[in-house]
Design a protein around this motif. Sequence first.
Motif, short mmCIF file in Angstrom:
data_model
loop_
_atom_site.label_atom_id
_atom_site.label_comp_id
_atom_site.label_asym_id
_atom_site.label_seq_id
_atom_site.Cartn_x
_atom_site.Cartn_y
_atom_site.Cartn_z
N MET A 1 0.84 -1.18 0.00
CA MET A 1 0.00 0.00 0.00
C MET A 1 0.88 1.24 0.00
O MET A 1 1.87 1.30 0.72
CB MET A 1 -0.92 0.02 1.24
N ALA A 2 0.51 2.23 -0.81
CA ALA A 2 1.21 3.51 -0.83
C ALA A 2 0.33 4.56 -0.16
O ALA A 2 -0.86 4.67 -0.47
CB ALA A 2 1.52 3.93 -2.26
N VAL A 3 0.90 5.30 0.76
CA VAL A 3 0.16 6.31 1.52
C VAL A 3 0.91 7.63 1.45
O VAL A 3 2.10 7.69 1.80
CB VAL A 3 -0.02 5.89 3.00
N GLY A 4 0.23 8.69 1.01
CA GLY A 4 0.83 10.02 1.00
C GLY A 4 0.34 10.81 2.19
O GLY A 4 -0.84 10.81 2.52
N HIS A 40 -1.24 13.44 -3.71
CA HIS A 40 -2.00 12.40 -4.38
C HIS A 40 -1.04 11.26 -4.74
O HIS A 40 0.13 11.51 -5.07
CB HIS A 40 -2.66 12.94 -5.66
N VAL A 41 -1.55 10.02 -4.69
CA VAL A 41 -0.72 8.89 -5.05
C VAL A 41 -1.61 7.78 -5.62
O VAL A 41 -2.73 7.57 -5.15
CB VAL A 41 0.09 8.37 -3.82
N GLU A 42 -1.15 7.12 -6.67
CA GLU A 42 -1.88 5.99 -7.24
C GLU A 42 -0.90 5.09 -8.00
O GLU A 42 0.11 5.53 -8.54
CB GLU A 42 -2.99 6.46 -8.17
N TRP A 43 -1.22 3.80 -8.00
CA TRP A 43 -0.38 2.82 -8.70
C TRP A 43 -0.68 2.85 -10.19
O TRP A 43 -1.83 2.97 -10.61
CB TRP A 43 -0.64 1.42 -8.17
N GLU A 44 0.38 2.70 -10.99
CA GLU A 44 0.25 2.50 -12.43
C GLU A 44 0.92 1.19 -12.80
O GLU A 44 1.82 1.14 -13.63
CB GLU A 44 0.88 3.66 -13.21
N GLY A 45 0.52 0.14 -12.13
CA GLY A 45 1.15 -1.16 -12.33
C GLY A 45 2.03 -1.50 -11.15
O GLY A 45 2.11 -0.77 -10.16
N ALA A 70 3.61 16.83 -10.68
CA ALA A 70 3.18 15.47 -11.02
C ALA A 70 4.38 14.68 -11.50
O ALA A 70 5.10 15.10 -12.41
CB ALA A 70 2.10 15.51 -12.09
N ALA A 71 4.62 13.54 -10.90
CA ALA A 71 5.78 12.73 -11.24
C ALA A 71 5.43 11.26 -11.17
O ALA A 71 4.50 10.86 -10.46
CB ALA A 71 6.94 13.04 -10.30
N VAL A 72 6.17 10.44 -11.93
CA VAL A 72 6.03 8.98 -11.88
C VAL A 72 7.37 8.41 -11.40
O VAL A 72 8.42 8.69 -11.99
CB VAL A 72 5.67 8.40 -13.26
N VAL A 73 7.31 7.65 -10.33
CA VAL A 73 8.51 7.04 -9.75
C VAL A 73 8.43 5.53 -9.98
O VAL A 73 7.40 4.91 -9.68
CB VAL A 73 8.61 7.36 -8.25
N GLU A 74 9.50 4.96 -10.47
CA GLU A 74 9.51 3.53 -10.76
C GLU A 74 10.55 2.81 -9.89
O GLU A 74 11.64 3.32 -9.66
CB GLU A 74 9.81 3.28 -12.23
#
Length: 458
Positions: A1-4, A40-45, A70-74
């Motif tokens: 789970m990701a929590v901001g 804000h945080v949400e999974w993209e896979g 807005a950023a995508v962290v992998e």
Amino acid sequence: MAVGTGAYDGGYAFEGELLIIDLRSGRPTSVIQGAREVLHVEWEGARALRAVVAPPDDYDLDGAHTHGFAAVVERSDWGNVAPGSVRQEELSGRWVDFERPTTEETAGQGVESLAALAGESWWEPRRQVWDVQELRDGRVLACSDGVLAEAWLPDGRLEWCVPDEEGGRQLVVRAGQRDAWVNVERRRVRWVGRERVTEPPLVARVSLEDGKVLDSLRLGTPVTLTTRNDGWLALRSTDWERRHPQPATLIRPAGEAAGVQVPLGGFDLFNHSFPIRRSRQLLFLQGNEREPSRDKWVAAVDPVGPGGEPSVRRLFPLDWDAGRAGHLFGGPGIEVGTAENRDLVHAGTVHDGAGPLPGNAFVVRRSLGDGAARWVFTTDFPATALDGDDVTVYVAFNSGELVAMRTSDGAVQWRQRLEVDGRPVVPLSLTLTRPGRLLIGTVDGRILDCSVADSAGQ
């Protein structure tokens, strides 16, 4: 789970964390290097996490409160990501519009989701019980977050409740127990663009029969209430930002304003709290005129002083140890002793440049004549509430512990962590209703009716 998590600190920075929680073990990992508010945080896979983060601060930055990055962290395996391994550079994405939901909206969405899982349409949480008192007829009066005042019948049923956006903070039951004053602070800040907006504070008088608001004092600043056993009430402004502090306003036992004000000097936001119960005097902390947090004295306000005018008497320094490093913060207390020999039992903390240190919280019994310490109890955690009588003093701490001390010499009679159904709770308010019985208001909104008749404090 990701929590901001995170929030604006009110003056400069946006601070928070991105937490990755292992749902099997419950272990959280804070993964951002440094502090950052995550909006804000949400999974993209399985590998990609999309986030919107606030800027580090709002210094010379238009739109800091209405936009975010807005950023995508992998990561190949978020389950094994190391603490602090997400660099700040990875969060410098596109500058986008972002409408921040209020705390209530965010919490409401979460509660609504949890209620749906339990098959309910809604669940209303209870929050901090700031003050709790028992009336002569056995009813319990309380104020809490979201509740200006409420009354509970002796059998535990709610008799009436007065909702409020923020809720009451202090209760003063007037003689005759037909009504009570409720201190309703207004500290919640709303942002309109870059402007901070708060509702005006008030002190309301409510009927104890049905909770009807009978009267209200509209105030220019938040206040703290101090009472005297004969019914006199004093309202002191807690607006620490004013260059010229407002004097304290006195209210007669019958309820009308006395028409006079008493200068007490500036109020220090963090260390001038001094709610004293069962007192024959209106007691305050009074600091240095130029720097209110320093050189603090215990002072008494006499509504009818020499010549019939109100007066302020400095009784003794708050710090009984003149050679101590650092300075003292105030806390709750009571008056004890005989009519000829009155003492003050109060809590507090010692602070220096490093902040609160282990062993620097205390409860002390002092002579009201010269301030001499008769006994001192030290601990690591600040007190949240204190009450008692000439036999026993009961003190609640923000660690969740409740301690009973012998009033005469400070000897610990018992101490224990407060639990309900095996789960720890934190006491926030406390009232001794009669020997061996305590009412306790908790941080999670409970009102506990506790027997403390035996030595184990059960």
